[in-house]
Design an enzyme around this catalytic site. Structure first.
Site, short mmCIF file in Angstrom:
data_model
loop_
_atom_site.label_atom_id
_atom_site.label_comp_id
_atom_site.label_asym_id
_atom_site.label_seq_id
_atom_site.Cartn_x
_atom_site.Cartn_y
_atom_site.Cartn_z
N CYS A 95 34.25 29.31 14.76
CA CYS A 95 34.80 27.34 15.54
C CYS A 95 35.90 27.23 16.02
O CYS A 95 36.53 28.02 16.59
CB CYS A 95 34.38 26.43 14.58
N HIS A 106 28.11 27.57 13.67
CA HIS A 106 28.09 27.26 11.55
C HIS A 106 26.95 27.35 10.44
O HIS A 106 25.69 27.77 11.63
CB HIS A 106 28.70 26.04 11.10
#
Length: 483
Positions: free
Chosen positions: A331, A428
């Site tokens: 991310c 994630h």
């Protein structure tokens, strides 16, 4: 009719989140339908829900303990700090605004309706709603407009159990002092207390329990001994990640970013017997013997990139690669690894472009739209299935995306450098998938021997038994009220 009770703390970090999770599992084991609820949470460690929003990671763990899917109603107000004085405000799972702390204090009363709406909607789905407070009701300077502790308890008309942390010392003062500073009406709402994190023979605190009862009139629900396996459960704070050296282990070094976010990626790695996760604090160099440097998510990517460079970690990272090490960015960490981060609309600060670390041939453009979704993916090198979630702003493109290493819904995802030793993605939670974690570690010279989800559930079972053994759950249910 649904019942409810609120667990508040005599201070921060007394173990409320873990306690609610344990009670949820213990009551679920009794056959009750349990729903966790926290009116207001502050955390950059968020979870994506089945209804397409985001809540605090602790409430997702509590939902797992209660054997139900997490929903946005379990945490209707989530504050995600972006600076030292401001935070993004998530209401019922969706980003609403960014406010400075002083402005949020003025806005809190307007959010009470949303918290009550979520609370009552959630109550229609359960036999009992376990409410977790935030911080401590003893912070009476925050009482006006409060929606996190006594303000919510008053609005919802629910009783409170106050929890003290004996491991810190001064637990009698914690409990009795809270009653002393509270307005009488708030103090009257507390119907019992419990002591958490006791080490040793709990009978040694019998006189302490009697003293607290004498000075407050509140009955004790019990003294909870220290739960040794708490570290095995997903952490709400990065400081709770197990970061201890393991001899001859595969070492993962994780720079602690100032606005680190969604670091649940580390939980499955930290419980692996053959993996050592080292959180590298600011001011310390990245360890020279790391096998993998994992740059985690960030709530403020551009600011954390400057923070990364200020520690000299960019220089350490180049040395790590020269030694043959590997790098993974997830991310915000993925965005930092590219050549450029462009923020034309000033979403994270003043509009403009900044140079990235230049280890991946990609560019990121910040956009207002937040990507928020649960995802099923495939690890392309081995075909392993991967479960995870996306929660980010920004679009990343560039030549290194040709060497994608994930596929989501038939679309390639992520990027890999030409030499194969630098990788990035937006997914994630991917290390929770046992097959992927094993394949990924094996390709880098490590190994996996843990069934993560099964072990997490087993630990929750043991936590539930621990709670049922030492806490008077019959009294807890007796003190709860119909709502």
């Amino acid at each position: 009719m649904t019942r409810s009770i609120m667990i508040q703390g005599a201070g921060s970090n007394v173990g409320k989140s873990m306690l609610v999770a344990g009670i949820a599992r213990a009551l679920s084991n009794r056959g009750l339908s349990v729903a966790p609820f926290k009116p207001q949470n502050m955390s950059n460690n968020a979870a994506v829900t089945v209804d397409g929003g985001e809540i605090g990671r602790a409430q997702a763990l509590q939902a797992l303990a209660a054997r139900r899917d997490p929903t946005t109603d379990m945490n209707p107000v989530l504050l995600k700090p972006e600076t030292d004085i401001g935070a993004q405000v998530i209401v019922q799972g969706k980003r609403m605004m960014t406010l400075k702390a002083r402005d949020y204090a003025k806005a809190k009363p307007s959010l009470l309706d949303a918290t009550l709406e979520s609370f009552h909607r959630l109550a229609t789905t359960a036999d009992i709603v376990l409410i977790e407070g935030a911080g401590s009701p003893a912070e009476i300077n925050l009482r006006a407009g409060d929606i996190a502790n006594m303000g919510f308890a008053e609005a919802a008309n629910v009783p409170v159990v106050l929890v003290g942390d004996i491991d810190r010392g001064g637990v009698i003062a914690q409990i009795v002092g809270t009653k002393t500073v509270l307005p009488p009406a708030d103090a009257a709402r507390i119907k019992g207390f419990a002591i958490n994190k006791f080490r040793g023979d709990v009978s040694l605190f019998d006189d302490g329990l009697a003293s607290i009862f004498d000075m407050t009139g509140w009955p004790s629900l019990g003294v909870l001994p220290w739960f040794d396996e708490a570290w095995r459960l997903p952490a709400e704070d990065v400081m709770d990640i197990a970061s201890s050296p393991k001899p001859d282990a595969f070492k993962v070094a994780v720079p602690r970013l100032a606005r680190i976010a969604n670091f649940d990626d580390l939980d499955p790695l930290s419980v692996e017997p053959g993996v050592s996760v080292e959180i590298v604090e600011p001011g310390r160099p990245l360890p020279g013997d790391a096998d993998l440097v994992l740059i985690p998510g960030s709530k403020s990517t551009i600011a954390d990139l400057a923070h990364f460079r200020a520690q000299g970690w960019d220089i350490d990272l180049l040395a790590h690669l020269r030694r043959g090490g590997h790098v993974l960015g997830i991310c915000g960490g993925y965005q930092m690894l590219g050549r450029v981060i462009d923020d034309p609309e000033g979403i994270e600060g003043p509009p403009g472009k900044v140079e990235g670390l230049g280890l991946l041939d990609v560019e990121t453009t910040m956009t207002p739209k937040k990507h928020l979704a649960l995802q099923q993916a495939e690890y392309l090198p081995t075909g392993a299935s991967v479960c995870g979630y996306e929660i980010h702003i920004g679009e990343t493109t560039g030549p290194d995306c040709v060497r994608a290493w994930l596929s989501i819904g038939g679309t390639t995802h992520g990027a890999t450098s030409g030499n194969g030793r630098v990788m990035g993605c937006y997914l994630h939670g991917l290390f929770s998938s046992d097959q992927f974690r094993g394949d990924f570690l094996a390709q880098l010279g490590g190994a996996s021997s843990t069934a993560y989800d099964a072990e997490t559930d087993a630990v929750l079972d043991r936590l539930g038994t621990h709670i049922a053994t030492h806490l008077d759950l019959d009294l807890l249910l007796e003190l709860s009220v119909e709502i």
